[in-house]
Motif scaffolding. Structure first.
Motif, PDB file in Angstrom:
ATOM      1  N   ASP A 157       1.709   6.677  -6.825  1.00  0.00           N
ATOM      2  CA  ASP A 157       0.695   7.688  -7.142  1.00  0.00           C
ATOM      3  C   ASP A 157       1.283   9.099  -7.051  1.00  0.00           C
ATOM      4  N   ARG A 158       2.129   9.336  -6.012  1.00  0.00           N
ATOM      5  CA  ARG A 158       2.733  10.663  -5.838  1.00  0.00           C
ATOM      6  C   ARG A 158       3.668  10.983  -7.006  1.00  0.00           C
TER       7      ARG A 158
ATOM      8  N   LEU B   4       1.117   4.247  -2.831  1.00  0.00           N
ATOM      9  CA  LEU B   4       0.986   5.673  -2.529  1.00  0.00           C
ATOM     10  C   LEU B   4       2.160   6.466  -3.118  1.00  0.00           C
TER      11      LEU B   4
ATOM     12  N   GLN C 256       0.826  -1.202   0.000  1.00  0.00           N
ATOM     13  CA  GLN C 256       0.000   0.000   0.000  1.00  0.00           C
ATOM     14  C   GLN C 256       0.866   1.259   0.000  1.00  0.00           C
ATOM     15  N   GLN C 257       1.983   1.230   0.777  1.00  0.00           N
ATOM     16  CA  GLN C 257       2.881   2.375   0.815  1.00  0.00           C
ATOM     17  C   GLN C 257       3.546   2.599  -0.535  1.00  0.00           C
TER      18      GLN C 257
END
Length: 332
Positions: A291-292, A288, A284-285
């Motif tokens: 995505d960034r 993220l 999940q990290q």
């Protein structure tokens, strides 16, 4: 004819319950599930002629004979299971035959005082034909004990071998449409805790002794019941024909070994579960962060497009074209 080596010839599946002394594996959890049904019918078989249809490896047939049945016939479709039962669960009052449960041609009409069939009906291609066959074999005043799992419940052991799934109203209709009347009970799996007096060494357990030698009356003087679902949401159903409801009692099946087995499974599974959770968090990290980065790249692309479409950028491009035509050095 019995095989010279029933063990070598017999390959059990997850649908064939075999006690621990034959498999070498912990079957305590299955014992709690299976043996309570045979224990329940024990008071009704004394001095009776009993049919155990789809008897599997024969442990239940033998148990019924040990309870004082005059005669017990165990029937199973698998000849290797019949061979196994004949060798390892033999009893002077028990016989085993091979047959399809839809029609047992070796047996005469109205020839049994009691018929038991536990966790069979869901395996058969034609459940209604099977129930009609039970009616043919049962004496007019005979007693039937027929069980069926609730495969709509949430459980990890819903079997791949089940051809049919029954909700309680469907099971009830199937029985009543054939026999007219019946009493229905639910089988519920639960976690329990017991405070008991020590048992005398003279009563130390042997195989299935808790059923051969029932606990004293009012053994549990006080009970605490947190929750028990309605029969529609039970883990299994039991239909009983030609037994007055006043003769039926609630019954429990107790196994500390089964609880310890579950605890071992949890002990082995929880660390793996923690590792899976950690990996999921790391994944999940990473998502993220990705995505960034994608957002930054999209923003940069937007800025480039804006610059390329601006008047300054167009003038700059024209200036460099002019320098190239004049032969002047350019540094783009």
């Amino acid at each position: 004819m019995i095989s010279s080596d029933p063990v070598a010839d017999y390959t059990p599946t997850s649908e064939r319950h075999m006690p621990v002394y034959e498999t070498g594996t912990d079957t305590s959890l299955a014992n709690v599930d299976h043996m309570i049904r045979y224990a329940y019918v024990a008071p009704f078989v004394v001095g009776k002629r009993v049919l155990d249809i789809s008897c599997g490896t024969g442990y239940g047939t033998q148990f019924i004979a040990q309870q004082g049945a005059l005669e017990v016939v165990g029937v199973d479709v698998d000849q290797s299971a019949v061979n196994f039962a004949s060798k390892f669960h033999a009893h002077p009052n028990a016989t085993f035959i091979q047959s399809d449960a839809h029609y047992v041609r070796q047996l005469e009409d109205a020839s049994f005082d009691v018929i038991v069939s536990f966790e069979t009906i869901e395996h058969l291609p034609n459940p209604r034909k099977f129930v009609v066959e039970l009616r043919r074999l049962l004496k007019p005043d005979g007693q039937l004990f027929l069980s069926c799992p609730n495969d709509y419940r949430v459980a990890p052991w819903i079997s791949e071998f089940h051809l049919h799934k029954f909700r309680f109203p469907e099971f009830r209709e199937l029985v009543l449409s054939t026999f007219g009347e019946a009493v229905f009970l639910g089988q519920h799996y639960s976690v329990s805790s017991h405070i008991v007096k020590p048992i005398s060494p003279a009563l130390k357990g042997v195989r299935f002794e808790s059923y051969q030698n029932p606990l004293p009356k009012d053994f549990f003087e006080r009970e605490y019941l947190e929750n028990l679902s309605a029969i529609e949401n039970a883990d299994g159903y039991l239909a009983i024909v030609n037994v007055d409801e006043s003769q039926l009692q609630n019954q429990t099946s107790i196994s500390q070994s089964a609880f310890q087995f579950l605890m071992r499974l949890l002990t082995e599974t929880l660390p793996q579960s923690d590792q899976v959770n950690q990996l999921n968090q790391e994944l999940q990290q990473t998502r993220l962060e990705l995505d960034r980065v994608n957002q930054l790249a999209a923003a940069a692309q937007t800025r480039i497009q804006a610059m390329e479409s601006s008047k300054f950028w167009k003038l700059r491009a024209t200036w460099f074209q002019l320098k190239r035509k004049l032969g002047l050095p350019t540094q783009e």
